[in-house]
Write an enzyme that holds these catalytic residues in place. Structure first.
Site, mmCIF file in Angstrom:
data_model
loop_
_atom_site.group_PDB
_atom_site.id
_atom_site.type_symbol
_atom_site.label_atom_id
_atom_site.label_comp_id
_atom_site.label_asym_id
_atom_site.label_seq_id
_atom_site.Cartn_x
_atom_site.Cartn_y
_atom_site.Cartn_z
ATOM 1 N N HIS A 108 0.869 -1.181 0.000
ATOM 2 C CA HIS A 108 0.000 0.000 0.000
ATOM 3 C C HIS A 108 0.910 1.236 0.000
ATOM 4 C CE1 HIS A 108 -3.574 2.185 2.005
ATOM 5 N NE2 HIS A 108 -2.573 2.999 2.253
ATOM 6 N N CYS A 141 -5.356 13.305 3.569
ATOM 7 C CA CYS A 141 -5.898 13.617 4.879
ATOM 8 C C CYS A 141 -5.877 15.129 5.078
ATOM 9 C CB CYS A 141 -5.039 12.939 5.946
ATOM 10 S SG CYS A 141 -5.473 13.450 7.603
HETATM 11 ZN ZN LIG Z 1 -2.684 4.795 3.326
#
Ligand SMILES: [Zn+2]
Length: 208
Positions: A108, A141
């Site tokens: 990831h 984010c």
């Molecule tokens: Zn991530």
């Protein structure tokens, strides 16, 4: 959970042992009725602690594999991984997973520092065949300055297929979906391929 003590503490308000205990109780309760995959954050570096030793990653991978999970995902949560590190961590992790009879290892990556595609290719070259990604590279984010989405799915799939890997994914259909994203999210996405098109989309020569 995170393999970094400080990251786990600030993200989950638990020590790593507390996280492991609570995940273990879920895994035990599931008792192999459905396959479980555990994601380990900050495997390639921590924004608070900096360097994360690969042995730290292997320790947690081993502990979860021994609980009988089907797989573990190694997450480069804040995009600190680089290809040479990926080559060494992934080849050792694959060997370890194999030895522990854990069938799935997923990677990831985030493209935070522009190395997402290079990291995907490097991991594929040492034998990794499962990746997380996000269409258009969406994500990030709002509370983490400079955070970026996951490595872009359509760019990764196209790179891997040109490099000879059989991804099983229909690039044309994937691109059509990627092209629809900007209208949905209200801005251009990070993907490159949807802007440029595939290599076989030729253009007429300008008239001399
Ligand atoms: Zn991530």
């Amino acid at each position: 959970m995170s393999v970094s003590h400080s990251h786990n503490q600030s993200n989950l308000r638990m020590t790593r042992e507390q996280s492991f205990a609570s995940l273990s109780s879920v895994i035990e309760w599931i008792d192999q009725r459905i396959p479980v995959n555990i994601s380990l954050s900050a495997c390639f570096g921590c924004p608070i602690e900096g360097v994360i030793e690969a042995n730290e990653v292997f320790t947690w991978l081993t502990r979860f594999a021994r609980l009988g999970v089907r797989g573990v995902t190694l997450c480069d949560t804040t995009g600190m991984a680089h290809p040479e590190q990926v080559r060494s961590v992934c080849s050792d992790a694959l060997e370890l997973a194999n030895r522990l009879n854990m069938p799935q290892l997923t990677l990831h990556f985030h493209n935070t520092r522009g190395m997402g595609l290079a990291n995907v290719l490097t991991a594929a070259q040492v034998g990794v065949n499962r990746f997380d990604g996000s269409l258009g590279g969406l994500g990030g984010c709002p509370y983490a300055p400079g955070a970026s989405g996951n490595v872009c799915t359509e760019d990764s799939v196209y790179m891997l297929s040109l490099s000879g890997y059989d991804t099983g994914i229909d690039i044309a259909a994937l691109l059509a979906a990627a092209r629809g994203l900007p209208a949905i999210v209200g801005h251009a996405t990070e993907g490159q391929l949807y802007k440029a098109g595939t290599n076989d989309q030729l253009h007429p020569a300008p008239i001399q």
